[in-house]
Design a protein around this motif. Sequence first.
Motif, PDB file in Angstrom:
ATOM      1  N   GLY A 199       8.766 -27.087  -1.521  1.00 37.67           N
ATOM      2  CA  GLY A 199       8.082 -25.642  -1.809  1.00 37.67           C
ATOM      3  C   GLY A 199       6.721 -25.898  -2.541  1.00 37.67           C
ATOM      4  N   GLN A 200       6.792 -27.161  -3.159  1.00 41.44           N
ATOM      5  CA  GLN A 200       5.020 -27.296  -3.777  1.00 41.44           C
ATOM      6  C   GLN A 200       4.267 -27.584  -2.684  1.00 41.44           C
ATOM      7  OE1 GLN A 200       6.244 -30.741  -6.213  1.00 41.44           O
ATOM      8  NE2 GLN A 200       6.847 -29.557  -8.069  1.00 41.44           N
ATOM      9  N   ILE A 201       4.508 -28.296  -1.467  1.00 43.45           N
ATOM     10  CA  ILE A 201       3.831 -28.632  -0.476  1.00 43.45           C
ATOM     11  C   ILE A 201       3.304 -27.229   0.172  1.00 43.45           C
ATOM     12  CG2 ILE A 201       3.687 -29.957   1.867  1.00 43.45           C
ATOM     13  CD1 ILE A 201       5.435 -31.899   0.747  1.00 43.45           C
ATOM     14  N   LEU A 202       4.335 -26.545   0.488  1.00 38.82           N
ATOM     15  CA  LEU A 202       3.841 -25.194   1.043  1.00 38.82           C
ATOM     16  C   LEU A 202       3.175 -24.095   0.234  1.00 38.82           C
ATOM     17  CD1 LEU A 202       7.415 -24.506   2.808  1.00 38.82           C
ATOM     18  CD2 LEU A 202       5.239 -25.159   3.937  1.00 38.82           C
ATOM     19  N   TRP A 203       3.321 -24.325  -0.780  1.00 41.30           N
ATOM     20  CA  TRP A 203       2.653 -23.555  -1.820  1.00 41.30           C
ATOM     21  C   TRP A 203       0.958 -23.822  -1.958  1.00 41.30           C
ATOM     22  CZ3 TRP A 203       4.089 -19.239  -4.239  1.00 41.30           C
ATOM     23  CH2 TRP A 203       3.039 -18.614  -5.273  1.00 41.30           C
ATOM     24  N   ILE A 204       0.788 -25.155  -1.920  1.00 38.49           N
ATOM     25  CA  ILE A 204      -0.573 -25.809  -1.667  1.00 38.49           C
ATOM     26  C   ILE A 204      -1.160 -25.374  -0.634  1.00 38.49           C
ATOM     27  CG2 ILE A 204      -1.979 -27.966  -1.331  1.00 38.49           C
ATOM     28  CD1 ILE A 204       0.052 -29.327  -3.234  1.00 38.49           C
ATOM     29  N   GLY A 205      -0.407 -25.599   0.620  1.00 32.77           N
ATOM     30  CA  GLY A 205      -0.994 -24.992   1.959  1.00 32.77           C
ATOM     31  C   GLY A 205      -1.199 -23.486   1.991  1.00 32.77           C
ATOM     32  N   LEU A 206      -0.381 -22.617   1.169  1.00 28.04           N
ATOM     33  CA  LEU A 206      -0.656 -21.238   1.130  1.00 28.04           C
ATOM     34  C   LEU A 206      -1.991 -20.800   0.180  1.00 28.04           C
ATOM     35  CD1 LEU A 206       0.545 -18.355   1.770  1.00 28.04           C
ATOM     36  CD2 LEU A 206       1.811 -18.672  -0.430  1.00 28.04           C
ATOM     37  N   LEU A 207      -2.030 -21.779  -0.851  1.00 27.15           N
ATOM     38  CA  LEU A 207      -3.101 -21.160  -1.572  1.00 27.15           C
ATOM     39  C   LEU A 207      -4.585 -21.975  -0.885  1.00 27.15           C
ATOM     40  CD1 LEU A 207      -1.678 -21.590  -4.978  1.00 27.15           C
ATOM     41  CD2 LEU A 207      -1.628 -19.635  -3.437  1.00 27.15           C
ATOM     42  N   ALA A 208      -4.606 -22.990  -0.575  1.00 26.18           N
ATOM     43  CA  ALA A 208      -5.599 -23.925  -0.223  1.00 26.18           C
ATOM     44  C   ALA A 208      -6.130 -23.306   1.103  1.00 26.18           C
ATOM     45  CB  ALA A 208      -5.485 -25.440  -0.138  1.00 26.18           C
ATOM     46  N   HIS A 209      -5.158 -23.105   2.037  1.00 25.46           N
ATOM     47  CA  HIS A 209      -5.674 -22.860   3.570  1.00 25.46           C
ATOM     48  C   HIS A 209      -5.469 -21.497   3.845  1.00 25.46           C
ATOM     49  CE1 HIS A 209      -4.551 -27.268   4.392  1.00 25.46           C
ATOM     50  NE2 HIS A 209      -5.333 -27.224   3.985  1.00 25.46           N
ATOM     51  N   GLY A 210      -4.611 -20.692   3.260  1.00 25.24           N
ATOM     52  CA  GLY A 210      -4.204 -19.177   3.473  1.00 25.24           C
ATOM     53  C   GLY A 210      -5.022 -18.317   2.956  1.00 25.24           C
ATOM     54  N   LEU A 211      -5.588 -18.492   1.617  1.00 21.72           N
ATOM     55  CA  LEU A 211      -6.216 -17.679   0.915  1.00 21.72           C
ATOM     56  C   LEU A 211      -7.630 -17.866   1.526  1.00 21.72           C
ATOM     57  CD1 LEU A 211      -4.458 -17.195  -2.608  1.00 21.72           C
ATOM     58  CD2 LEU A 211      -4.733 -15.494  -0.709  1.00 21.72           C
ATOM     59  N   THR A 212      -8.249 -19.159   1.598  1.00 16.76           N
ATOM     60  CA  THR A 212      -9.438 -19.297   1.459  1.00 16.76           C
ATOM     61  C   THR A 212      -9.946 -19.383   3.151  1.00 16.76           C
ATOM     62  OG1 THR A 212      -9.205 -21.875   1.780  1.00 16.76           O
ATOM     63  CG2 THR A 212      -9.393 -20.857  -0.586  1.00 16.76           C
ATOM     64  N   GLY A 213      -9.152 -19.368   4.058  1.00 17.47           N
ATOM     65  CA  GLY A 213      -9.638 -19.655   5.550  1.00 17.47           C
ATOM     66  C   GLY A 213     -10.430 -18.559   5.988  1.00 17.47           C
ATOM     67  N   ALA A 214     -10.223 -17.210   5.831  1.00 18.55           N
ATOM     68  CA  ALA A 214     -10.728 -16.188   6.267  1.00 18.55           C
ATOM     69  C   ALA A 214     -12.264 -16.025   5.569  1.00 18.55           C
ATOM     70  CB  ALA A 214     -10.076 -14.926   5.956  1.00 18.55           C
ATOM     71  N   ALA A 215     -12.221 -16.493   4.183  1.00 20.41           N
ATOM     72  CA  ALA A 215     -13.419 -16.340   3.494  1.00 20.41           C
ATOM     73  C   ALA A 215     -14.637 -17.599   3.916  1.00 20.41           C
ATOM     74  CB  ALA A 215     -13.172 -16.660   2.173  1.00 20.41           C
ATOM     75  N   MET A 216     -14.043 -18.556   4.318  1.00 17.94           N
ATOM     76  CA  MET A 216     -14.925 -19.876   4.673  1.00 17.94           C
ATOM     77  C   MET A 216     -15.627 -19.349   6.233  1.00 17.94           C
ATOM     78  SD  MET A 216     -12.769 -23.192   3.998  1.00 17.94           S
ATOM     79  CE  MET A 216     -14.144 -24.484   4.292  1.00 17.94           C
ATOM     80  N   VAL A 217     -14.707 -18.634   7.253  1.00 15.88           N
ATOM     81  CA  VAL A 217     -15.643 -18.248   8.438  1.00 15.88           C
ATOM     82  C   VAL A 217     -16.467 -17.325   8.258  1.00 15.88           C
ATOM     83  CG1 VAL A 217     -13.572 -19.402   9.817  1.00 15.88           C
ATOM     84  CG2 VAL A 217     -13.639 -16.776   8.994  1.00 15.88           C
ATOM     85  N   ALA A 218     -16.470 -16.640   6.854  1.00 14.29           N
ATOM     86  CA  ALA A 218     -17.671 -15.711   6.573  1.00 14.29           C
ATOM     87  C   ALA A 218     -18.746 -16.044   5.867  1.00 14.29           C
ATOM     88  CB  ALA A 218     -16.929 -14.321   5.809  1.00 14.29           C
ATOM     89  N   GLU A 219     -18.774 -17.326   5.844  1.00 15.03           N
ATOM     90  CA  GLU A 219     -20.060 -18.062   5.076  1.00 15.03           C
ATOM     91  C   GLU A 219     -21.308 -17.681   5.940  1.00 15.03           C
ATOM     92  OE1 GLU A 219     -20.417 -20.639   1.964  1.00 15.03           O
ATOM     93  OE2 GLU A 219     -19.479 -18.803   2.065  1.00 15.03           O
ATOM     94  N   PRO A 220     -22.478 -17.554   4.980  1.00 14.09           N
ATOM     95  CA  PRO A 220     -23.945 -17.031   5.840  1.00 14.09           C
ATOM     96  C   PRO A 220     -24.446 -18.267   6.581  1.00 14.09           C
ATOM     97  CG  PRO A 220     -24.249 -17.584   3.452  1.00 14.09           C
ATOM     98  CD  PRO A 220     -22.643 -17.546   3.566  1.00 14.09           C
ATOM     99  N   VAL A 221     -25.310 -17.954   7.554  1.00 17.34           N
ATOM    100  CA  VAL A 221     -25.791 -18.911   8.321  1.00 17.34           C
ATOM    101  C   VAL A 221     -26.704 -20.005   7.559  1.00 17.34           C
ATOM    102  CG1 VAL A 221     -28.141 -17.603   8.832  1.00 17.34           C
ATOM    103  CG2 VAL A 221     -27.190 -19.193  10.387  1.00 17.34           C
ATOM    104  N   SER A 222     -26.564 -21.235   8.355  1.00 17.28           N
ATOM    105  CA  SER A 222     -27.382 -22.194   7.602  1.00 17.28           C
ATOM    106  C   SER A 222     -28.881 -22.116   7.795  1.00 17.28           C
ATOM    107  CB  SER A 222     -26.996 -23.600   8.285  1.00 17.28           C
ATOM    108  OG  SER A 222     -27.784 -24.658   7.959  1.00 17.28           O
ATOM    109  N   PRO A 223     -29.526 -22.459   6.657  1.00 15.35           N
ATOM    110  CA  PRO A 223     -31.003 -22.358   6.727  1.00 15.35           C
ATOM    111  C   PRO A 223     -31.591 -23.122   7.895  1.00 15.35           C
ATOM    112  CG  PRO A 223     -30.202 -22.601   4.520  1.00 15.35           C
ATOM    113  CD  PRO A 223     -29.291 -22.964   5.348  1.00 15.35           C
ATOM    114  N   GLY A 224     -31.000 -24.347   8.270  1.00 13.89           N
ATOM    115  CA  GLY A 224     -31.391 -24.856   9.348  1.00 13.89           C
ATOM    116  C   GLY A 224     -30.899 -24.800  10.763  1.00 13.89           C
ATOM    117  N   ALA A 225     -30.172 -23.679  10.994  1.00 11.03           N
ATOM    118  CA  ALA A 225     -29.424 -23.402  12.328  1.00 11.03           C
ATOM    119  C   ALA A 225     -30.267 -23.458  13.291  1.00 11.03           C
ATOM    120  CB  ALA A 225     -28.447 -22.237  11.760  1.00 11.03           C
ATOM    121  N   MET A 226     -31.311 -22.620  13.049  1.00 11.61           N
ATOM    122  CA  MET A 226     -32.502 -22.324  14.199  1.00 11.61           C
ATOM    123  C   MET A 226     -33.522 -23.303  14.330  1.00 11.61           C
ATOM    124  SD  MET A 226     -30.815 -20.026  15.929  1.00 11.61           S
ATOM    125  CE  MET A 226     -32.463 -19.343  17.163  1.00 11.61           C
TER     126      MET A 226
END
Length: 887
Positions: A711-738
Amino acid sequence: MQDPPALPSAPRAARPDGLAEEEAARRLAEPGRDEVGRPPATPPWARVAARLRDPLVLVLLGAVVLAVLTGDHGDALVIALVIVVGTGVGVVRERRADHAVAEPAALSAPLARVVRGGAEREVPSAEVVPGDVLLLGEGDIVPADADLLRSSALSVDESALTGESAPVDKDVRAAGPGAALRAGTVVVRGRAVAAVTATGADSAPGRVAVPQRPRREPTPLQRRLAGLGRVLTAVAVGLCLVVLLLGLARGQTLETMALVAIGLAVAAVPGTLPAVVTLALALGARRMAARDALVRRLSAVETLGSVTVLATGKTGTLTEGRMAVERVWTPEGTVRLTGGGSGPAAGLPAGDGPPGPAATEAVRALLTAAVLCSDAAPRPPHEEEGRSALGDPTEAALLAASAEAGLDRAGVLREHPRIGEVPFDSLRRRMTTVHREPSGGCVVCLKGAPEAVLNGSVLDETPQRLERAHREAAALSAEGYRVLAVASGPLGEAPAGWEEAVGGLRLLGLAALSDPPEEAAGAAVAACREAGITPVMITGDHPATARAVAARLGILDRGPGPTGTDGAAPTEPPEVVTGRALAAGQIADPSAVRVFARTDPRQKVDVVRAWRARGAVTAVIGDGVGDGPALRRADIGVAMGRRGTEAARRAADLVLADDELRTVVAAVEEGRRVHDNIRRFLLHGLAGGAAGILVMLTGPLFGLVVPLRAGQILWIGLLAHGLTGAAMVAEPVSPGAMHRPPRSPGRSVLGDGLWPRILRLAGLMTAASLAAALWARGAGQPWQTTLFLSLLAAQLGVVLGLRERLLTRENPLLPASVLVAAVLGAATVAVPFLRTVLLTEPLGGPAPAAVLAAGAAGFAGARFESRSTRGPAPSGGPAGARRGPAG
């Protein structure tokens, strides 16, 4: 060509005022249809069922049963919670992704020109109803089954229905199918007026098969990540079996170790990866739509980040697209138009001096012929401002100039009704119309490119006059003008074909139209070069005009040229190459040329093919029906949203709502942003999963017999990956991308050194978490709880540390998701219910400090690694490598 019949009266075509609108409103009100008439979305229960069929979810369901049978109700409850939350979050993300893709698709939905209530208007194709009168031209997609009312040299591509590649001629005088149009076909030549007879399921394609909701195919990136997921799952399962066997060897029960192994296998592989990647691509599509780039295929989002060559036309993309007649040359002299409409001779604008009567009359004769040989029509006053006419921008400019000269278009057309025509096409480069004279005779009017008009087969003029006209056309083109030659002449007996009417005409003169370079286009070209993208102009205009515009915008500044296979620089190619030279094989390497002029659609395909043969990832901008093959041949087809044809938009992957080059650059930037964010999530997710496996493998070596519960292993996965995943792919563009070269789409998303960074971060989080647990055991604190919270804190620290712009406010969802995950982590020792379920104990003394230290270590390690999450530029030539197998 037959005399065009008058528009029919009701009820065959024009419904009484309001009935067509009522029918369209009724259709949109049908159950299950949305605001643009689309069929209903996938129901939520179907999404839930699809999630529950996932292999990892099935394994977890088995783990719930096993835990209940063994009496481990705490782990059973946690695993069930993970299934419920994971399924719910996955369904929500899928819906968000669907909406993000559907919104741009709705914005780029095809339009149709119809006559309702006696007025011409544009409506979405989905709102066309039986009884509407369709106005169709070259490049239009027929939105419904219809009967021809009028036609002119009409040819239709019916391959979508019949499979026949050759276009089919249509004529109102033909019987049966020859006088009928079918929904989904494309007008490749000519014009037509038609009465709608059937739509939707009642139309020809609807009767063949009931329309189904199209299945979205996975993108190349999604396919590669799916394969990666299978490999990682196999590796994780193998390592978890090792953990299971080691636990049994230490005397642990089979039930306990089986649950631990299952939880570890599920947490080690980011189960949210497919949903997160789809959401990243869909959000990228939505952001592109907000910047006027409408994505029609999701795969375009990822490919845009790899574009190395951008091939574009001139008019409306590199130029402002606002045509205006500035000069008119006739054999009687040159008149410079001011656009003020206050010149002499019934509104004819003045030039460098008052034109004489002969020059004035010659200009009026030229503009009269231009009006007759045009299909543009004034736009109703109540419609969209900024566009004074419906139709081709060049013809709209001629129409405006004639109005300033005091010509009454309606009166001219009424006195000279059109009885025949040969429409413009890209091969002939001219348009011919035949009109009835008030005296009963006929007159031929012709306009087109100077090369297609100024020759003895068309004009009955002296060689000296033709040579003089050629010099004037070249001089005007060199100044950046688009030049049209206009001619006319009487016609005796009606010929068998209207093309035979072209010959023995009198040259009326040349019209020079200005279309100044778009101010923002120069900056967009410079941005392309900065991003490692090579701009190429492919236009049908005169070479001198193309050279003038390209030089002003910086396209001819090639910089370092391409190298040959032996490493030596090839012979310097000419700055501007004509389509004729390209077709004749005079250019050994078309990819070394930056400007092509007087090209036809087939030669645009040749240019694209040459670039792709060198490994380039090509984006092609087009607007005409003839651009379809080039748009499909390119890696990314880009169509004009305002002035492009429906056929071009159908062939494209991306539609520019504003017709501007800078929008393509913005879309490329979004494509690079999506790729960077996916790599960032992979670095976090895979490093966290690897850290969990390493903790379970190495913990027993330090006396930590069962480092973490299932249960502890799954709880870590739920919080660390499940909650933050959608937020990470919404990060702004890198200043050096272009400011870096494009990546290769064929290279593995885990390439460019990402694997070593994953292992380094995993090792750091493992060491920090075990150190905290060992310290807690030595201090008499609950070491398992400390290890559990330390590993969670380290992974949350990595999430924050991987931010490219640490203190940006553009994505508040990311710090908010980390904060929520941290609070839920702390709740596992503060809330009695969660303590019972997860088997945790309260921490006292300095133990919380050890947990925070592990989080700080994860943050520091991620900050060090974040500088290289994007990877270096690809090698292998100036254009990188094209799509290929994953590395």
